[in-house]
Design a protein around this motif. Structure first.
Motif, PDB file in Angstrom:
ATOM      1  N   TYR A  72       0.654  -0.963  -0.432  1.00 19.80           N
ATOM      2  CA  TYR A  72       0.180  -0.027   0.701  1.00 19.80           C
ATOM      3  C   TYR A  72       0.955   1.131  -0.178  1.00 19.80           C
ATOM      4  N   ALA A  73       1.593   1.486   0.717  1.00 23.64           N
ATOM      5  CA  ALA A  73       2.835   2.444   0.939  1.00 23.64           C
ATOM      6  C   ALA A  73       3.457   2.545  -0.548  1.00 23.64           C
ATOM      7  N   VAL A  74       4.041   1.671  -0.840  1.00 28.70           N
ATOM      8  CA  VAL A  74       4.729   0.769  -2.492  1.00 28.70           C
ATOM      9  C   VAL A  74       3.508   2.081  -3.378  1.00 28.70           C
ATOM     10  N   CYS A  75       2.341   1.664  -3.201  1.00 32.25           N
ATOM     11  CA  CYS A  75       1.460   1.976  -4.520  1.00 32.25           C
ATOM     12  C   CYS A  75       1.546   4.040  -4.199  1.00 32.25           C
ATOM     13  N   LYS A  76       1.695   3.881  -3.188  1.00 32.73           N
ATOM     14  CA  LYS A  76       1.070   5.783  -2.536  1.00 32.73           C
ATOM     15  C   LYS A  76       2.425   6.016  -2.916  1.00 32.73           C
ATOM     16  N   LEU A  77       3.478   5.747  -2.768  1.00 32.88           N
ATOM     17  CA  LEU A  77       4.550   6.201  -3.598  1.00 32.88           C
ATOM     18  C   LEU A  77       4.516   6.548  -5.128  1.00 32.88           C
ATOM     19  N   GLN A  78       3.797   5.699  -5.748  1.00 38.37           N
ATOM     20  CA  GLN A  78       4.355   5.062  -7.021  1.00 38.37           C
ATOM     21  C   GLN A  78       3.365   6.936  -8.158  1.00 38.37           C
ATOM     22  N   ALA A  79       2.201   6.677  -6.870  1.00 35.64           N
ATOM     23  CA  ALA A  79       1.576   7.506  -7.319  1.00 35.64           C
ATOM     24  C   ALA A  79       1.745   9.077  -7.468  1.00 35.64           C
ATOM     25  N   PHE A  80       2.391   8.900  -6.439  1.00 32.72           N
ATOM     26  CA  PHE A  80       3.455  10.519  -6.261  1.00 32.72           C
ATOM     27  C   PHE A  80       3.934  10.539  -7.413  1.00 32.72           C
ATOM     28  N   GLN A  81       4.834   9.951  -7.287  1.00 32.66           N
ATOM     29  CA  GLN A  81       5.789   9.701  -8.484  1.00 32.66           C
ATOM     30  C   GLN A  81       5.414   9.918 -10.104  1.00 32.66           C
ATOM     31  N   LEU A  82       3.999   9.511 -10.221  1.00 33.80           N
ATOM     32  CA  LEU A  82       3.333   9.418 -11.580  1.00 33.80           C
ATOM     33  C   LEU A  82       2.693  10.802 -11.862  1.00 33.80           C
ATOM     34  N   GLY A  83       3.121  11.484 -10.709  1.00 34.62           N
ATOM     35  CA  GLY A  83       2.711  12.623 -10.884  1.00 34.62           C
ATOM     36  C   GLY A  83       3.523  13.927 -11.186  1.00 34.62           C
ATOM     37  N   HIS A  84       4.945  13.447 -10.980  1.00 36.22           N
ATOM     38  CA  HIS A  84       5.599  14.211 -10.887  1.00 36.22           C
ATOM     39  C   HIS A  84       7.295  13.569 -11.855  1.00 36.22           C
ATOM     40  N   ALA A  85       6.721  12.618 -12.329  1.00 36.61           N
ATOM     41  CA  ALA A  85       7.962  12.427 -13.697  1.00 36.61           C
ATOM     42  C   ALA A  85       7.302  11.536 -14.437  1.00 36.61           C
ATOM     43  N   GLN A  86       8.504  11.189 -15.662  1.00 29.96           N
ATOM     44  CA  GLN A  86       7.554   9.545 -16.440  1.00 29.96           C
ATOM     45  C   GLN A  86       8.085   9.053 -15.723  1.00 29.96           C
ATOM     46  N   SER A  87       7.106   7.333 -15.542  1.00 35.97           N
ATOM     47  CA  SER A  87       6.929   6.310 -15.166  1.00 35.97           C
ATOM     48  C   SER A  87       7.984   5.161 -15.351  1.00 35.97           C
ATOM     49  N   GLY A  88       7.864   5.340 -16.355  1.00 42.13           N
ATOM     50  CA  GLY A  88       8.258   4.445 -17.864  1.00 42.13           C
ATOM     51  C   GLY A  88       7.582   3.099 -17.187  1.00 42.13           C
ATOM     52  N   GLU A  89       8.494   1.822 -17.828  1.00 45.24           N
ATOM     53  CA  GLU A  89       7.926   0.307 -17.681  1.00 45.24           C
ATOM     54  C   GLU A  89       7.549   0.232 -16.194  1.00 45.24           C
ATOM     55  N   ASN A  90       6.716  -0.751 -15.551  1.00 47.52           N
ATOM     56  CA  ASN A  90       5.719  -1.187 -14.402  1.00 47.52           C
ATOM     57  C   ASN A  90       6.081  -0.244 -13.983  1.00 47.52           C
ATOM     58  N   PRO A  91       5.925   0.634 -13.320  1.00 44.11           N
ATOM     59  CA  PRO A  91       6.648   1.700 -12.540  1.00 44.11           C
ATOM     60  C   PRO A  91       5.837   1.593 -10.669  1.00 44.11           C
ATOM     61  N   GLU A  92       4.784   0.887 -10.661  1.00 46.39           N
ATOM     62  CA  GLU A  92       4.778   0.118  -9.454  1.00 46.39           C
ATOM     63  C   GLU A  92       6.008  -1.293  -8.927  1.00 46.39           C
ATOM     64  N   LEU A  93       6.406  -1.813 -10.170  1.00 45.05           N
ATOM     65  CA  LEU A  93       7.557  -3.117  -9.485  1.00 45.05           C
ATOM     66  C   LEU A  93       8.258  -2.565  -9.309  1.00 45.05           C
ATOM     67  N   ARG A  94       8.534  -1.622 -10.466  1.00 47.24           N
ATOM     68  CA  ARG A  94      10.111  -0.233 -10.414  1.00 47.24           C
ATOM     69  C   ARG A  94       9.754   0.398  -8.486  1.00 47.24           C
ATOM     70  N   THR A  95       9.117   0.910  -8.365  1.00 48.30           N
ATOM     71  CA  THR A  95       8.808   1.470  -7.169  1.00 48.30           C
ATOM     72  C   THR A  95       9.187   0.059  -6.144  1.00 48.30           C
ATOM     73  N   LEU A  96       9.163  -0.761  -6.292  1.00 52.94           N
ATOM     74  CA  LEU A  96       8.605  -2.377  -5.250  1.00 52.94           C
ATOM     75  C   LEU A  96      10.496  -2.549  -4.714  1.00 52.94           C
ATOM     76  N   MET A  97      11.072  -2.604  -6.272  1.00 53.27           N
ATOM     77  CA  MET A  97      11.960  -2.988  -6.342  1.00 53.27           C
ATOM     78  C   MET A  97      12.993  -2.083  -5.974  1.00 53.27           C
ATOM     79  N   TYR A  98      12.804  -0.791  -6.239  1.00 51.26           N
ATOM     80  CA  TYR A  98      13.567   0.379  -4.921  1.00 51.26           C
ATOM     81  C   TYR A  98      13.582   0.146  -3.596  1.00 51.26           C
TER      82      TYR A  98
END
Length: 499
Positions: free
Chosen positions: A51-77
């Motif tokens: 849930y926290a990862v999705c919340k962070l990923q949603a924030f990033q979507l509004g501020h930069a290009q997300s690339g492929e599979n942004p949720e998986l990328r944020t989870l990996m980070y």
């Protein structure tokens, strides 16, 4: 999530620190011991984590290009950050979330050497059970229910922007010994019933935080716990009615500093709910209903798989070879090196050879974890990365393989170095002492070999026959047998010149 404002209630007993600091306190043994070095296992509430990862990923979507599979990328980070702490992470998913656990997430957890399971009910209930059984060192969760479920230690992740993993650490023992109001399980239960939570949103209508806090100071919590744990089911209604009468009396007799007659008159006959209290005191776990506690999991941390991680970055994130090499070298090599130093097993049951490195310097940051900065020589990491990248999906494989450097600057916690590579630490300290030498601002300890050698040289001149302990020659309390002279000021001193 969890019990309303419970984090605020327990905040005076919290200890803010990095996950690294907390994890280093839980290290046991030594890499040279027969049983090896043991890392702490931290149980992670996977649903809250995602849930926290999705919340962070949603924030990033509004501020930069997300690339492929942004949720998986944020989870990996986030997993890379977690892997840089000396812990084994065991993720537990809520039972109702089982259909939504995608294979890609399972794959990523396995790549990092972490384990996962699905609870029969709520994840934090399973994790609290494992905590009480001593199978995990702490529960990492945003859900405060874990405290009432009985977890011994709870870590609440905090927001951070500098790449560190900050947590607020809550210890059940410290909470129960709070000098103001001991926050025992019975008081946490009363707070949940008065103030509300996931099971009873709103709690007791009209009972705000100030009143709820004041009610914790009396004996209402202990008497309610006794009713729930000692009274037969047939007697519960009558005993709870007696308890409600006591609550009404406390609200109107001025014990709390003022009177609350309206609140006392509005207490419903079904308060507190027996069903809801049982959900807190007897939560459903994987081991509920006759499942033997002997089936509790045994956690065996394993090495992360660099080849599979490189393949994941290429296949799932669409990264090219240069970006994969650069990211892993800059962000993941330190974690892989630390875990290799700790001699964790690989997935196929082997142990990687100890990494080759050179200790460059030691850092002892104020308020941080002491670390050693090392130059790591890891051609095996480079080769594993290249093995994971599929050539048919890489436009220039030869160019990528030729440029990737096999060394990098990484930092390893000083305690890890001392437990896994003690001779390297000793050699570095000796070389550093020899090159710098003792000074008034940086004195070496008396036991240090550099100083010991200096003392021995002086002792040979002062007491040449000190080896003959029976002769009494060279007694430091006597000047007999020594050549004396007079200094410029007329004081008699020992002549250290050699004839």
């Amino acid at each position: 999530m969890g019990i309303t404002e419970l984090w605020k209630l327990v905040s005076p007993s919290t200890e803010g620190q990095t996950l690294m600091e907390f994890a280093l306190e839980g290290l046991k043994g030594h890499v040279q011991d027969e049983s090896g070095l043991s890392m702490m296992t931290v149980g992670v509430d996977a649903s809250a984590w995602l849930y926290a990862v999705c919340k962070l990923q949603a924030f990033q979507l509004g501020h930069a290009q997300s690339g492929e599979n942004p949720e998986l990328r944020t989870l990996m980070y986030k997993l890379v950050t977690l892997a840089n702490a000396p812990v084994h992470a065991h993720f537990v998913f809520d039972g109702e979330d089982r259909p939504t656990i995608k294979r890609s997430k399972q794959e990523l957890l396995q790549i990092f050497g972490f384990t996962w399971a699905t609870a029969k009910g709520e994840a934090e209930a399973d994790l609290a059970f494992l905590s009480k059984a001593g199978k995990i060192g702490a529960v990492l969760t945003e859900d405060s229910d874990a405290l009432l479920f009985g977890a011994e230690k709870v870590l609440r992740p905090m927001d951070n922007e500098d790449g560190t993993f900050l947590v607020d650490a809550y210890c059940a023992e410290a909470l129960s010994n709070d000098p103001t109001i001991p926050l025992t399980t019975s008081r946490l239960l009363l707070w949940a019933m008065l103030h509300g939570g996931d099971y009873n949103p709103g709690g007791l209508s009209g009972c705000g935080g100030q009143v709820s806090h004041a009610l914790l100071a009396g004996d209402l919590s202990d008497s309610l716990m006794q009713v729930m744990t000692l009274v037969a089911p047939a007697q519960l209604p009558g005993m709870l009615e007696t308890w409600r009468d006591h609550l009404r009396t406390v609200l109107v007799d001025g014990t709390l500093g003022r009177k609350y007659p309206t609140l006392a008159a509005s207490i419903p006959a079904e308060f507190p709910s027996v069903e809801i209290m049982r959900l807190y005191l007897q939560p459903v776990t994987t081991w509920t209903g006759g499942a033997s506690s002997s089936l509790l999991p045994q956690f065996n941390p394993t090495q992360p798989n660099i080849a599979h991680l490189a393949a994941f970055c290429q296949a799932r994130l669409g990264w090219m070879r240069p970006k994969i090499h650069k990211y892993l070298r800059n962000h993941f090599w330190s974690a892989a090196c630390m875990r290799a130093l700790c001699q964790l097993w690989t997935n196929d049951g082997g142990i990687l050879p100890k990494p080759t490195f050179n200790v460059d310097k030691q850092k002892d940051p104020k308020g941080g974890v002491p670390v050693y900065c090392i130059t790591l020589f890891a051609p095996s990491f480079v080769n594993a990365t290249n093995d994971g990248i599929r050539a048919e999906n890489d436009p220039s494989p030869e160019e990528g393989e030729s440029w990737a450097p096999s060394h990098s600057k990484v930092t390893i916690p000083a305690r890890i170095m001392e437990l896994t590579s003690p001779q390297d630490v000793i050699d570095f300290n000796d070389q550093h002492a020899a090159s710098v030498g003792p000074s008034s601002g940086d004195l070496l300890p008396d036991w240090h070999p550099c100083l010991s050698a200096q003392y021995a040289a002086v002792a040979d001149m002062l007491w040449p026959e000190v080896g003959d302990m029976s002769s009494g020659v060279g007694d430091p309390e006597s000047n007999e047998g020594m050549k004396m002279c007079t200094d410029e000021e007329g004081h008699e001193v020992i002549d250290l010149t050699v004839d």
